[in-house]
Design a protein around this motif. Structure first.
Motif, PDB file in Angstrom:
ATOM      1  N   SER A 146       4.439  -3.276 -11.092  1.00  0.00           N
ATOM      2  CA  SER A 146       3.018  -2.768 -10.313  1.00  0.00           C
ATOM      3  C   SER A 146       2.814  -3.409  -9.232  1.00  0.00           C
ATOM      4  N   VAL A 147       3.166  -4.530  -8.803  1.00  0.00           N
ATOM      5  CA  VAL A 147       3.017  -5.209  -7.904  1.00  0.00           C
ATOM      6  C   VAL A 147       3.614  -4.539  -6.702  1.00  0.00           C
ATOM      7  N   LEU A 148       4.885  -4.334  -6.795  1.00  0.00           N
ATOM      8  CA  LEU A 148       5.798  -3.624  -6.047  1.00  0.00           C
ATOM      9  C   LEU A 148       5.414  -2.179  -5.852  1.00  0.00           C
ATOM     10  N   MET A 149       4.915  -1.447  -6.651  1.00  0.00           N
ATOM     11  CA  MET A 149       4.525  -0.063  -6.572  1.00  0.00           C
ATOM     12  C   MET A 149       3.250   0.231  -5.863  1.00  0.00           C
ATOM     13  N   ASN A 150       2.397  -0.873  -5.810  1.00  0.00           N
ATOM     14  CA  ASN A 150       1.124  -0.804  -5.253  1.00  0.00           C
ATOM     15  C   ASN A 150       1.006  -1.188  -3.776  1.00  0.00           C
ATOM     16  N   ALA A 151       1.851  -2.474  -3.521  1.00  0.00           N
ATOM     17  CA  ALA A 151       1.845  -3.068  -2.360  1.00  0.00           C
ATOM     18  C   ALA A 151       2.885  -2.622  -1.368  1.00  0.00           C
ATOM     19  N   MET A 152       4.041  -2.004  -1.629  1.00  0.00           N
ATOM     20  CA  MET A 152       5.052  -1.729  -0.936  1.00  0.00           C
ATOM     21  C   MET A 152       4.537  -0.590   0.027  1.00  0.00           C
ATOM     22  N   PRO A 153       3.985   0.520  -0.742  1.00  0.00           N
ATOM     23  CA  PRO A 153       3.554   1.722   0.241  1.00  0.00           C
ATOM     24  C   PRO A 153       2.398   1.302   1.117  1.00  0.00           C
ATOM     25  N   ALA A 154       1.770   0.238   0.635  1.00  0.00           N
ATOM     26  CA  ALA A 154       0.548  -0.095   1.533  1.00  0.00           C
ATOM     27  C   ALA A 154       1.235  -0.758   2.935  1.00  0.00           C
ATOM     28  N   LYS A 155       2.169  -1.532   2.430  1.00  0.00           N
ATOM     29  CA  LYS A 155       2.923  -2.412   3.585  1.00  0.00           C
ATOM     30  C   LYS A 155       3.673  -1.312   4.664  1.00  0.00           C
ATOM     31  N   VAL A 156       4.412  -0.709   4.047  1.00  0.00           N
ATOM     32  CA  VAL A 156       5.158   0.466   4.875  1.00  0.00           C
ATOM     33  C   VAL A 156       4.016   1.371   5.609  1.00  0.00           C
ATOM     34  N   ALA A 157       2.689   1.457   5.230  1.00  0.00           N
ATOM     35  CA  ALA A 157       1.823   2.421   5.925  1.00  0.00           C
ATOM     36  C   ALA A 157       1.171   1.465   7.142  1.00  0.00           C
ATOM     37  N   GLY A 158       1.494   0.156   7.017  1.00  0.00           N
ATOM     38  CA  GLY A 158       0.893  -0.378   8.193  1.00  0.00           C
ATOM     39  C   GLY A 158      -0.648  -1.420   8.093  1.00  0.00           C
ATOM     40  N   VAL A 159      -1.051  -1.294   6.585  1.00  0.00           N
ATOM     41  CA  VAL A 159      -2.071  -2.219   6.304  1.00  0.00           C
ATOM     42  C   VAL A 159      -2.171  -3.172   6.816  1.00  0.00           C
ATOM     43  N   GLY A 160      -3.261  -3.466   7.331  1.00  0.00           N
ATOM     44  CA  GLY A 160      -3.563  -5.096   7.948  1.00  0.00           C
ATOM     45  C   GLY A 160      -3.615  -6.266   7.023  1.00  0.00           C
ATOM     46  N   GLU A 161      -4.036  -5.942   5.859  1.00  0.00           N
ATOM     47  CA  GLU A 161      -4.102  -6.878   4.860  1.00  0.00           C
ATOM     48  C   GLU A 161      -4.226  -6.681   3.365  1.00  0.00           C
ATOM     49  N   ILE A 162      -3.360  -7.105   2.534  1.00  0.00           N
ATOM     50  CA  ILE A 162      -3.500  -6.647   1.196  1.00  0.00           C
ATOM     51  C   ILE A 162      -3.937  -8.009   0.322  1.00  0.00           C
ATOM     52  N   ILE A 163      -4.974  -7.814  -0.145  1.00  0.00           N
ATOM     53  CA  ILE A 163      -5.666  -8.625  -1.121  1.00  0.00           C
ATOM     54  C   ILE A 163      -5.329  -8.399  -2.521  1.00  0.00           C
ATOM     55  N   MET A 164      -4.715  -9.453  -3.346  1.00  0.00           N
ATOM     56  CA  MET A 164      -4.126  -9.113  -4.666  1.00  0.00           C
ATOM     57  C   MET A 164      -5.094 -10.222  -5.663  1.00  0.00           C
ATOM     58  N   VAL A 165      -5.885  -9.146  -6.645  1.00  0.00           N
ATOM     59  CA  VAL A 165      -6.429 -10.058  -7.698  1.00  0.00           C
ATOM     60  C   VAL A 165      -5.623  -9.676  -9.175  1.00  0.00           C
ATOM     61  N   VAL A 166      -5.572 -11.151  -9.643  1.00  0.00           N
ATOM     62  CA  VAL A 166      -4.853 -11.102 -10.933  1.00  0.00           C
ATOM     63  C   VAL A 166      -5.448 -12.109 -11.893  1.00  0.00           C
ATOM     64  N   PRO A 167      -5.986 -11.467 -13.090  1.00  0.00           N
ATOM     65  CA  PRO A 167      -6.462 -12.620 -14.041  1.00  0.00           C
ATOM     66  C   PRO A 167      -5.474 -13.592 -14.365  1.00  0.00           C
ATOM     67  N   THR A 168      -5.971 -14.642 -14.899  1.00  0.00           N
ATOM     68  CA  THR A 168      -5.121 -15.756 -15.289  1.00  0.00           C
ATOM     69  C   THR A 168      -5.870 -16.205 -16.638  1.00  0.00           C
ATOM     70  N   PRO A 169      -5.944 -15.572 -17.847  1.00  0.00           N
ATOM     71  CA  PRO A 169      -6.707 -16.146 -18.821  1.00  0.00           C
ATOM     72  C   PRO A 169      -6.007 -17.393 -19.222  1.00  0.00           C
ATOM     73  N   GLY A 170      -6.964 -18.245 -19.454  1.00  0.00           N
ATOM     74  CA  GLY A 170      -6.536 -19.697 -20.350  1.00  0.00           C
ATOM     75  C   GLY A 170      -5.471 -20.310 -19.235  1.00  0.00           C
TER      76      GLY A 170
END
Length: 435
Positions: A146-170
């Protein structure tokens, strides 16, 4: 384990459409209680910023952090996750990343313009978004793909900054997810999740920057929050349960088809797996394969529930009718498990992704085929498309009239504006008309 009973339908039945509608029905709207909880979280994060984000993270993820610094992963930490992966995992992740990048590079839209005879220039300027937010499920339900599928097209598009949020329960961190973020070029990673993470991305806090668009899957609270913040920011979609529709002419190994159906059913109990075939004996054979293979599956309870509640084995008269049913369903994933899928392709109008031929398992598309696995669900393939580079680019119209062009088009605009009783519009255009 007793045999699982799967719904059988026949296109020739008088009540086929009614039964199919009932089977496909999916209510994605959250209940009042979920909406109330989400709205409170959104309001508190919007007004209290980091303090509310830390409080909710400690409460829901059972952590004991005191500052946002403890919730941000450094680039060095992401690189460490990538460097420490077992070689086989790193190789697989890198191959997948390369293929996803290569496919999406072909989607990149370019600016264009043209000049008319009188010197007027018209065109379109394509610009990437400044900053996007990527939500990634955490804990045991961790999806590096899911990281690759969402971040890669944004990177290819030239998005300036990608901020990822991911919960780390416990405090549970998935190294593959962090490694994928490193490979995909994610800029900042915060260990927060739920509606509070969506709020932080949508409105910004003292530490988490506000983004222009939020993408990525999540639970009912995440989906409800994304729906609520839409307008303040863009979102990719409100996704329903995963779906697969296999159209088969009867000549594929029934074990293959059964396992393809399992591949979506194992996501969760609400996932939907459907087989459409004109061959009644083949449908029986696939049913037999399902009963044989189900006890061997690690997630057999989830698969069994999904198949019992939402799966279907549909008999049709011929392959034309199969295509008709496929278009009626407009599935997220469509497998054309037939001898000549290219001949059938023109008959398919609605599908998120089309997997062509007996060897093309849908699972390949989830990980490493190249096209995006973020796809429209619940029949929305009738009007929606897979996530792509175009979702991270904006288009601005370019208009520059020459003196002659402004004079001629000013006459046209004047007539139309006065027809709408908008005098200022008309006079603004008329000022440019030559005597």
């Amino acid at each position: 384990m007793s045999e699982v009973t799967i719904t059988r339908l026949d296109k020739a039945q008088a009540d086929f459409s009614e039964k199919l509608d009932k089977l496909l029905a999916w209510e994605s709207v959250s209940d009042d209680k979920v909406n109330q909880i989400v709205n409170e979280i959104l309001q508190r994060v919007r007004s209290e910023g980091d303090a509310a984000l830390i409080e909710y993270t400690n409460r829901f993820d059972h952590t004991q952090v005191e500052s946002m610094a403890q919730l941000e992963m450094s680039r060095e930490r992401l690189q460490q996750a990538l460097d420490n992966l077992p070689q086989a995992q790193r190789d697989a992740l890198e191959v997948a990343a390369q293929r996803v990048r290569s496919y999406h590079e072909r989607q990149k839209g370019e600016s264009w313009q043209y000049t008319e005879a009188d010197g007027t220039m018209l065109g379109q300027k394509v610009t990437p978004m400044d900053r996007v937010g990527l939500y990634v499920p955490g804990g045991k339900a961790a999806y590096p793909s899911s990281v690759l599928m969402n971040a890669m097209p944004a990177k290819v598009a030239g998005v300036g900054e990608i901020i990822m949020v991911v919960p780390t329960p416990g405090g549970e961190v998935n190294e593959l997810v962090l490694a994928a973020a490193c490979l995909a070029g994610v800029d900042r990673v915060f260990c927060v999740g739920g509606a509070q993470a969506v709020a932080a991305l949508a409105y910004g806090t003292e530490t988490v920057p506000q983004v222009d668009k939020i993408v990525g899957p999540g639970n009912i609270f995440v989906a409800t929050a994304k729906r609520a913040v839409f307008g303040a920011v863009g979102i990719d979609m409100i996704a329903g349960p995963s779906e697969i529709l296999v159209v088969c002419d009867g000549d594929t190994d029934p074990d293959w088809v059964a396992m393809d159906l399992f591949s979506q059913a194992e996501h969760d109990e609400d996932a939907q797996s459907i087989l459409v075939s004109p061959d009644a004996e083949f449908i029986d054979a696939v049913d037999a394969s399902i009963q044989k293979l189900l006890p061997t599956m690690e997630r057999k309870e989830i698969i069994e529930t999904s198949l019992r509640l939402r799966a279907a084995l549909i008999k049709v008269a011929d392959m034309d009718e199969a295509a008709e049913v496929a278009n009626r369903i407009a599935p997220e994933h469509l497998e054309l498990s037939v001898a000549d899928p290219e001949a059938m392709l023109p008959k398919i109008r609605h599908a998120g992704a089309i997997f062509m031929g007996r060897y093309t398992a849908e699972a390949l598309g989830d990980y490493c085929a190249g096209p995006n696995h973020v796809l429209p669900t619940s029949g929305t393939a009738r009007f929606s498309s897979p996530l792509g580079v175009y979702d991270f680019q904006k288009r601005s119209s370019l208009i520059m009239f020459s003196a002659d062009g402004a004079s001629e088009m000013g006459k046209v605009a004047s007539v139309l504006a006065r027809g709408e009783s908008l005098t200022a519009h008309a006079r603004s255009a008329e000022y440019r008309i030559k005597d």
